[in-house]
Design a protein around this motif. Structure first.
Motif, PDB file in Angstrom:
ATOM      1  N   ASN A   1       0.562  -0.847  -0.245  1.00  0.00           N
ATOM      2  CA  ASN A   1       0.341  -0.448  -0.399  1.00  0.00           C
ATOM      3  C   ASN A   1       0.796   1.676  -0.094  1.00  0.00           C
ATOM      4  O   ASN A   1       0.606   1.813  -0.426  1.00  0.00           O
ATOM      5  CB  ASN A   1      -0.735   0.567   1.414  1.00  0.00           C
ATOM      6  CG  ASN A   1      -2.193   0.629   1.151  1.00  0.00           C
ATOM      7  OD1 ASN A   1      -2.970   0.762   0.296  1.00  0.00           O
ATOM      8  ND2 ASN A   1      -2.910   1.399   2.451  1.00  0.00           N
ATOM      9  N   ARG A   2       2.277   1.171   0.509  1.00  0.00           N
ATOM     10  CA  ARG A   2       2.901   2.578   0.867  1.00  0.00           C
ATOM     11  C   ARG A   2       3.550   2.345  -0.534  1.00  0.00           C
ATOM     12  O   ARG A   2       3.420   3.686  -1.024  1.00  0.00           O
ATOM     13  CB  ARG A   2       4.263   1.562   1.718  1.00  0.00           C
ATOM     14  CG  ARG A   2       5.499   3.122   1.382  1.00  0.00           C
ATOM     15  CD  ARG A   2       6.592   2.825   2.096  1.00  0.00           C
ATOM     16  NE  ARG A   2       7.316   1.960   1.202  1.00  0.00           N
ATOM     17  CZ  ARG A   2       8.320   1.874   0.679  1.00  0.00           C
ATOM     18  NH1 ARG A   2       8.078   3.418  -0.260  1.00  0.00           N
ATOM     19  NH2 ARG A   2       8.469   0.772  -0.452  1.00  0.00           N
ATOM     20  N   VAL A   3       3.061   1.918  -1.678  1.00  0.00           N
ATOM     21  CA  VAL A   3       3.842   1.941  -2.931  1.00  0.00           C
ATOM     22  C   VAL A   3       2.850   2.091  -3.750  1.00  0.00           C
ATOM     23  O   VAL A   3       3.152   3.077  -4.727  1.00  0.00           O
ATOM     24  CB  VAL A   3       4.809   1.268  -3.436  1.00  0.00           C
ATOM     25  CG1 VAL A   3       6.415   0.344  -3.019  1.00  0.00           C
ATOM     26  CG2 VAL A   3       4.521  -0.232  -3.649  1.00  0.00           C
ATOM     27  N   LEU A   4       1.400   2.104  -3.711  1.00  0.00           N
ATOM     28  CA  LEU A   4       1.108   2.449  -4.315  1.00  0.00           C
ATOM     29  C   LEU A   4       0.427   4.131  -4.121  1.00  0.00           C
ATOM     30  O   LEU A   4       0.514   4.509  -3.416  1.00  0.00           O
ATOM     31  CB  LEU A   4      -0.756   2.050  -3.391  1.00  0.00           C
ATOM     32  CG  LEU A   4      -2.090   1.741  -4.466  1.00  0.00           C
ATOM     33  CD1 LEU A   4      -1.238   1.038  -5.437  1.00  0.00           C
ATOM     34  CD2 LEU A   4      -2.969   0.521  -4.129  1.00  0.00           C
ATOM     35  N   LYS A   5       0.214   4.356  -5.492  1.00  0.00           N
ATOM     36  CA  LYS A   5      -0.886   5.553  -4.913  1.00  0.00           C
ATOM     37  C   LYS A   5      -1.756   6.046  -4.999  1.00  0.00           C
ATOM     38  O   LYS A   5      -2.810   4.896  -4.409  1.00  0.00           O
ATOM     39  CB  LYS A   5      -0.706   7.217  -6.546  1.00  0.00           C
ATOM     40  CG  LYS A   5      -1.826   6.342  -7.346  1.00  0.00           C
ATOM     41  CD  LYS A   5      -1.061   6.656  -9.062  1.00  0.00           C
ATOM     42  CE  LYS A   5      -2.493   6.346  -9.662  1.00  0.00           C
ATOM     43  NZ  LYS A   5      -3.181   7.229 -11.229  1.00  0.00           N
ATOM     44  N   LYS A   6      -1.274   7.456  -4.474  1.00  0.00           N
ATOM     45  CA  LYS A   6      -2.898   7.635  -3.807  1.00  0.00           C
ATOM     46  C   LYS A   6      -4.545   7.410  -4.716  1.00  0.00           C
ATOM     47  O   LYS A   6      -4.600   7.915  -5.691  1.00  0.00           O
ATOM     48  CB  LYS A   6      -3.668   9.388  -3.374  1.00  0.00           C
ATOM     49  CG  LYS A   6      -4.344   9.548  -2.228  1.00  0.00           C
ATOM     50  CD  LYS A   6      -3.503  10.776  -1.428  1.00  0.00           C
ATOM     51  CE  LYS A   6      -6.143  11.089  -1.252  1.00  0.00           C
ATOM     52  NZ  LYS A   6      -5.521  13.046  -0.319  1.00  0.00           N
ATOM     53  N   GLY A   7      -5.213   7.358  -4.447  1.00  0.00           N
ATOM     54  CA  GLY A   7      -6.859   6.685  -5.719  1.00  0.00           C
ATOM     55  C   GLY A   7      -6.316   5.475  -6.405  1.00  0.00           C
ATOM     56  O   GLY A   7      -6.947   4.773  -7.281  1.00  0.00           O
TER      57      GLY A   7
END
Lengths: 269, 269
Positions: free
Chosen positions: A129-135
């Motif tokens: 989740n940390r490396v996933l962009k917002k949205g």
């Protein structure tokens, strides 16, 4: 048969069959693994590339980074992807618990049949989740051995399956993690969570799944843990052998077999 | 979100949710119980009319004969259907094993949540097939208690469910008959058989099913056999009570519950 909504005719039943159940496991779990054009996607632990080859081929306009902890597996995956002339995947050695990427750089993250093997699935999802962009979208796909049932029913067959569950637990994993996807995705703070069950229901009207799933995927997998389970005294040899025989029995013309995968989607807030 | 095939956005996820799982049990099992206009349909054992009211209202241009062995149940069913102003149902007392109808007079026969209670389901289906016209459709819908799984998992909860299975078996019935629909429909010689599983998957994103299915349908049903099961020594009171508590626990925000119905279609040769 005047009414086209009527599902009782042969062609309507065929449509329902196709809607209910694809012919192959790949279709059942990946029919909707479609990313928007130009997505930058992280595949977290790709292993030897069994899922990579499907999702990369289905999304030729997206780019994938597929990571795994094992250089040996990555070598096999690279060879496989090259042999299929797939060009939108880059492989990289990485630890799921400490990814070598900056925060928020991926449009999507997909983790498929991986969490079941992990000691700390929530911790791994938090790192993803940390490396996933917002949205951005997280997709997690897992099986659940405890969802298995069949006809004719058999205690020995359930005991044989339970060997796999217990050995996985000894290794720190969880073969029944599919049902936990909803609370897991919720626990890391994703929004708009949807968990979509993907039941693999097989009877003899679905011959491709009888061969491809009951025999060559599920029963072969359970059969593979027999020696270890017997050696460790988890089960006696005769019961295990009867269990395997009874699982193959469900592939006969009057047999039925059911297993459920779960596909979870969530959005990073 | 340029790509409309992409299921990762909220609205697409909603569509998938609707496609996967209706909000109510009625929709899950009866969404496609649609007969062609002017069909003459036999509903075999209607009981107090719980299914009758749904299928008759969904098919206003068809005519139903709904039979049951019990005059008391038929009385309740008549009252219910009258109170709903449904006019296309005629009720008649009849024995499933010896129906008071000539051969081949019905366009369709539907039997819903009935076979689980019968000593001789194949014999009943054979009799239903007798009154079905050549080319007519048989529909059978059954649950399967052995398909139940949930999170958090609980041995006590499985033991409580097993009380219901054992009491049903004592009565000559079979609570796990859903998985047998395919071989049963095959055994009476129907053609073009399709069995379509209808999984009721529930997590807290589906609040209507949390209340309507986990609590008020399934757990309430299991709870109802507690006294009898304890009295017969099938289970001890404390284990049963813990089992029920654990089933309600699956209705909490991080809980998950899954149960599968099976809907079978076949054509009379």
């Amino acid at each position: 048969m005047e009414n086209t909504e009527y599902v009782h005719g042969y062609s309507d039943r065929e449509a329902l069959r196709l809607n209910d159940q694809a012919d192959t496991l790949d279709n059942i779990i990946h029919n909707d693994t479609i990313f928007p054009k130009d997505s930058f996607v992280l595949e977290a632990s790709c292993g030897v590339g069994a899922q990579t080859k499907i999702i990369a081929a289905k999304n030729p306009d997206s780019n994938f980074i597929s990571v795994d902890i094992s250089e040996d597996s990555l070598g096999e995956a690279r060879q496989l992807i090259k042999s299929l002339d797939i060009k939108n995947v880059e492989f990289r050695q990485a630890d799921l618990y400490g990814l070598p990427f900056e925060d928020g750089i991926f449009d999507s993250v997909i983790v498929c049949l991986v969490l079941e093997h992990l000691h700390h699935p929530k911790q791994a999802l938090t790192e993803l989740n940390r490396v996933l962009k917002k949205g951005g979208t997280m997709i997690a796909i897992e099986g659940d051995h405890g969802s298995t049932f069949f006809y004719p029913d058999s205690k020995s067959a359930h005991s044989a399956i339970d060997c796999q569950v217990r050995l996985q637990r000894q290794n720190g994993g969880n073969s029944n993690i599919g049902r936990e996807l909803y609370p897991l995705l919720k626990s890391i703070g994703l929004s708009d969570i949807l968990v979509s069950p993907r039941m693999v229901y097989v009877d003899s009207s679905r011959p491709q799944l009888v061969e491809g799933f009951i025999k060559n995927t599920f029963t072969a997998m359970i059969e593979g843990v027999g020696d270890k389970a017997v050696r460790q005294g988890i089960i006696d040899k005769l019961t295990f052998e009867k269990g395997i025989k009874d699982l193959y029995r469900t592939a006969e013309p009057d047999g039925v077999f059911s297993y459920t995968f779960f596909k979870g989607f969530g959005t990073k807030k």
